[in-house]
Enzyme design. Sequence first.
Site, PDB file in Angstrom:
ATOM      1  N   GLU A  59      37.925  46.469  35.764  1.00 14.92           N
ATOM      2  CA  GLU A  59      38.028  45.235  36.552  1.00 14.92           C
ATOM      3  C   GLU A  59      39.449  44.959  37.018  1.00 14.92           C
ATOM      4  OE1 GLU A  59      36.020  45.609  34.011  1.00 14.92           O
ATOM      5  OE2 GLU A  59      34.092  45.201  34.969  1.00 14.92           O
ATOM      6  N   HIS A 128      27.858  35.458  29.965  1.00 17.20           N
ATOM      7  CA  HIS A 128      27.343  35.779  31.297  1.00 17.20           C
ATOM      8  C   HIS A 128      26.879  34.521  32.026  1.00 17.20           C
ATOM      9  CE1 HIS A 128      27.149  39.729  29.403  1.00 17.20           C
ATOM     10  NE2 HIS A 128      26.856  40.296  30.534  1.00 17.20           N
TER      11      HIS A 128
END
Lengths: 327, 341
Positions: A59, A128
């Site tokens: 990322e 999440h």
Amino acid sequence: MALMNYAQAACKALAEAMRADASVVALGEDLGHGGVFGQYRGLQQEFGKARVIDTPISEATIVGAAVGMALTGLHPVVEMRVVDFALCAIDEIVNQAAKNRYMFGGQGRVPLVARLPIGVWSGSAAQHSQSLEAWFAHIPGLVVVAPATPADNHGLLAAAIACGDPVIYMEHKELWGFQGEVPAQAECVLGKARIARSGTDVTLVSWSRMLHTALAAAEQAAQQGVSIEVIDLRTIWPWDRQLVLESAARTGRLLVAHEAVQAAGFGAEIVATVAQELGIPVRRAGAPRIPVGYARTLEDAARVSAETLLLELSALVNGDGRGRSMA
Amino acid sequence: MPGANSSPAARLLYLYRTMARIRAFENAAEEASRGSVAAFGATANTTALVRGPLHLSTGQEAVAAGVCANLLRSDCLTSTHRGHGHTLAKGADASAMMCELFGRADGTNKGKGGSMHIADFAVGMLGANGVVAAGIPIAVGAAHSAKIRGSSAIVACFFGDGAINRGPFLEGLNWARIFDLPILFVCEDNRYSATTATDAMTAGAGAAARARGIGLPAETVDGNDVIAVDDAARELVARIRAGNGPQFMHALTYRIKGHVSVDAAAYRDQGEVEQAIESDPLKLAGSRLAALGVPAERIAEVDAEAQAEIQAALAAAHAARVPDPDEAYADVQDTGAGQWR
Ligand SMILES: Cc1ncc(C[n+]2csc(CCOP(=O)(O)OP(=O)(O)O)c2C)c(N)n1
Ligand SMILES: [Mg+2]
């Protein structure tokens, strides 16, 4: 106009941008298989692997590389999958993408769009399910966008790619299948909110999926004879102060509702501004300051429901806006 | 610049000149930064002309000079917090750089960056960085961009020995390898991560071994020997330009000064520092030049030119305008411009 879902609308915007401009590229994990929500379906087939780039699970480098690409003539669209994973790239977003233009004295521009889906993703628990738009709104240099409808996911993504600034583009993790009419030509302007429902008694500002909860609450309120004006903010930064202030001045009451934790959420910024400018009763509704739990009961405890919004609205309409009062 | 086919003396004199300019710049900046920041036991002097932390590359000039002598203006470079040498060697103007250190509106960054963010995009210098290892992903992206755009430019990515313990090092090298990018990684190993000896913090066999583990060809060079750096860089850059993908240089050098200019670096063994001063890259290059028959007067002339250039840069910086407070609001972002007052 065409009927399509939120994912297809974004896909259409990106495909149109890539067809129009060879400098637009997309990068992230699993794009070649359409992205995990189908929002890149067919793009690698049409534009090839060099422009729709499957990356390693890196990322920091996905965003950092996008900064390097943006500085050297490309317009990267970066996929982070969910905002929660973008935290592995927070230096690249906050210290690199957002600061580059300023700290180098305007020598470069960072025209990148980073897609960081927000919201409770049912059953996915604490890592999440976050809504972190306020974090990014806090950072000078960034634009923050949160579309609520397929039409806006088409129009706002097109506007984000075109705008030339680093944009934190926050789709909602559970709106991907949401259907709606999408105009053939994108017609969104960053920083412009939209009146999603007209009303006279209270202004209710929201964005992303919470907009739909807000509309449901407004419908129920109407049945009780209370007229709610619902504003879809669409762009969190720069937010449309003018429209919100105009509406709030007209209705005389403001509620801001968001899925993010209420404490230090972006609602606080909006209600503070309106209270300061207009001196009218203001309230905000956000999630309690708890992580999102796994079990349905726990997850629901972290949600803001239409019922909660109705209580808040009633506090504004029937009380003085201080503390909830049941009418 | 004298190319690889020019006489060894001409090439070395060119490299020496770059090093002498960097040294003169660093010395002048150091002088102007006395009391620049309250750290390492020093108290801040609010009248210091160069404010905040100033990371000097004194003693590391051969790495910047030797690598950049093999780059074209169209090539890109990313640097670290210790970036003056890389910026000068890549072709930036010393006056504009000194103005930046002095926080002047005429600086490379209009006074918005200072030493830690020095940059000159016009010569491909895409920025120093205040965050260790943060330049690595950006450099990788610039190289990826060159590949996508079909540009022949390559990218040089400088970082310190401490940076190899941050995640972006692994991510960036892996990325460069799998996409076969035109990038030269240069680990400028001055043996210290701020006040800590990097060795004690680094497992395994070091930077080059890590790079090889990811499949990058890696060369270790004496980073105080500018000829060795130039030769290695020439070979590595040629491989990159020939399409062989990323290459890695591990350059062994030494940070003669403290971590920042106010750091007396008392934590180091004095013998170690004296030994490093003995192998000062300028001294080494000077004796090499003499051995190649370059007269001492010629070397002194180059030194004097470097001094004169930096004195002129200092004078320009003193005379230059400080930014108007209103300029603080420029170059934030276009979307919603004006909404942040
Ligand atoms: C991510 C991050 N952590 C810590 C720091 C503070 N810091 C600045 S320079 C430095 C040492 C870096 O060592 P190295 O990479 O070897 O570079 P050198 O200073 O030796 O040139 C540290 C710890 C920082 N700037 N960024
Ligand atoms: Mg070091």
